[in-house]
Design an enzyme around this catalytic site. Structure first.
Site, PDB file in Angstrom:
ATOM      1  N   ASN A   7     -81.493 -59.968  46.045  1.00 39.83           N
ATOM      2  CA  ASN A   7     -81.378 -60.853  47.139  1.00 39.83           C
ATOM      3  C   ASN A   7     -82.704 -61.263  47.731  1.00 39.83           C
ATOM      4  OD1 ASN A   7     -80.894 -62.094  49.537  1.00 39.83           O
ATOM      5  ND2 ASN A   7     -80.202 -60.042  50.673  1.00 39.83           N
ATOM      6  N   LYS A   9     -83.542 -63.390  50.196  1.00 39.85           N
ATOM      7  CA  LYS A   9     -83.737 -63.599  51.550  1.00 39.85           C
ATOM      8  C   LYS A   9     -84.484 -64.738  51.668  1.00 39.85           C
ATOM      9  CE  LYS A   9     -83.705 -58.431  52.224  1.00 39.85           C
ATOM     10  NZ  LYS A   9     -83.506 -57.422  53.020  1.00 39.85           N
ATOM     11  N   HIS A  96     -73.612 -60.059  54.591  1.00 39.07           N
ATOM     12  CA  HIS A  96     -74.731 -59.222  54.627  1.00 39.07           C
ATOM     13  C   HIS A  96     -74.927 -59.031  56.277  1.00 39.07           C
ATOM     14  CE1 HIS A  96     -79.088 -58.026  54.609  1.00 39.07           C
ATOM     15  NE2 HIS A  96     -78.855 -57.889  53.093  1.00 39.07           N
ATOM     16  N   GLU A 165     -74.011 -51.129  51.832  1.00 35.85           N
ATOM     17  CA  GLU A 165     -75.577 -51.364  52.343  1.00 35.85           C
ATOM     18  C   GLU A 165     -75.636 -50.734  53.628  1.00 35.85           C
ATOM     19  OE1 GLU A 165     -78.031 -54.452  50.106  1.00 35.85           O
ATOM     20  OE2 GLU A 165     -76.963 -55.584  51.743  1.00 35.85           O
TER      21      GLU A 165
HETATM   22  C1  PEP Z   1     -80.733 -56.263  51.080  1.00 36.20           C
HETATM   23  O1  PEP Z   1     -81.277 -56.986  52.028  1.00 36.20           O
HETATM   24  O2  PEP Z   1     -79.732 -56.662  50.747  1.00 36.20           O
HETATM   25  C2  PEP Z   1     -81.544 -54.984  50.618  1.00 36.20           C
HETATM   26  C3  PEP Z   1     -80.774 -54.285  49.726  1.00 36.20           C
HETATM   27  O3  PEP Z   1     -82.812 -54.975  51.006  1.00 36.20           O
HETATM   28  P1  PEP Z   1     -83.764 -53.832  50.573  1.00 36.20           P
HETATM   29  O4  PEP Z   1     -83.794 -53.618  48.965  1.00 36.20           O
HETATM   30  O5  PEP Z   1     -85.299 -54.578  50.580  1.00 36.20           O
HETATM   31  O6  PEP Z   1     -83.786 -52.766  51.266  1.00 36.20           O
END
Ligand code: PEP
Length: 247
Positions: A7, A9, A96, A165
């Site tokens: 991802n 972002k 998300h 997550e």
């Molecule tokens: C995310 O934003 O989906 C994520 C998992 O970020 P990170 O791996 O940077 O924690």
């Protein structure tokens, strides 16, 4: 099948395709390549060009979100699943925590999942508890609620992946213990089995995954893959995760 989903972002311009080129060339030669799938979700601005570029290559392109209407509407700046599909997206994230934080409700998420599925996008539905909910031992009940409010038996579970997550883990370097994570993943799969009255869809973990902590995650066989934020923006970091997972 395992999944490594990156991802990006708010990251990336056209020339960032070089990062994906390196990942793709590792992926195409990896002897384990048929055991997993790599999906990258760049920002909307790059979906069309990247999808075209990787059309006959291994990496798949997805989007980070979609609007909760199916085709066209009068919502300024909104992008529908139909529009994403038309420019080559194969997957979309939905729910998300960044977008939940900006106001996505369960009702909106249900429409996003429904319309994405109607347009033949695979949905990566994200769930996760925040720090306070974790502290108050509400993790499992929060996850149950997030799943049952949005997913329905009639949704095509073959095109749904769930990404767990924990919000407190995203971008912080903090990760759950192996014991906690195993218990949580088993719980999520149990709830999913109940919703779909069949075997559970794949369940991924996301939150500060990198090339060194992947060793711990790979011991938890219930986890079907990873949603990777920060470490997906550098080819070496992303490749290290895959390499160390199969080592
Ligand atoms: C995310 O934003 O989906 C994520 C998992 O970020 P990170 O791996 O940077 O924690």
């Amino acid at each position: 099948m395992r999944y490594f989903i990156g991802n990006w972002k708010m990251f990336g311009v056209p020339k960032s395709v070089n990062i994906l080129n390196k990942i793709n060339s590792y992926y195409s030669r990896d002897k384990n390549r048929n055991k997993y799938r790599v999906v990258i979700t760049p920002p909307y601005t790059l979906i069309e060009s990247y999808s075209r570029y990787f059309k006959n290559k291994r990496i798949l392109i997805g989007s980070q979100n979609c609007y909760q209407k199916e085709q066209f509407s009068s919502n300024t700046a909104a992008i529908s699943p139909y529009m994403l599909k038309s420019v080559g997206a194969k997957y979309t994230l939905v729910g998300h925590s960044d977008n939940r934080g900006e106001g996505d409700t369960d009702l909106m998420l249900k429409d996003k999942v429904r319309y994405a599925l109607n347009n033949n996008l695979k949905v990566v539905f994200c769930i996760g508890e925040n720090k306070i909910e974790k502290k108050n031992k509400k993790t499992l009940s929060v996850l149950t609620r997030q799943l049952t409010k949005v997913l329905e038996k009639k949704f095509n579970r073959n095109n749904i992946i769930v990404a767990y997550e924990p919000i407190w883990s995203i971008g912080t370097g903090k990760i759950p213990t192996a014991h906690e994570l195993k218990k949580t993943t088993i719980h999520i799969k149990k709830v999913l089995k109940r919703i779909f009255k069949k075997t559970s869809p794949a369940v991924l973990y996301g939150g500060s995954v990198d090339g060194s902590n992947i060793e711990m995650f790979k011991e938890i066989k219930e986890i079907d893959g990873f949603l990777i934020g920060g470490a997906s923006k550098t080819s070496k970091k992303f490749i290290d995760i895959i390499k160390n997972y199969y080592r």
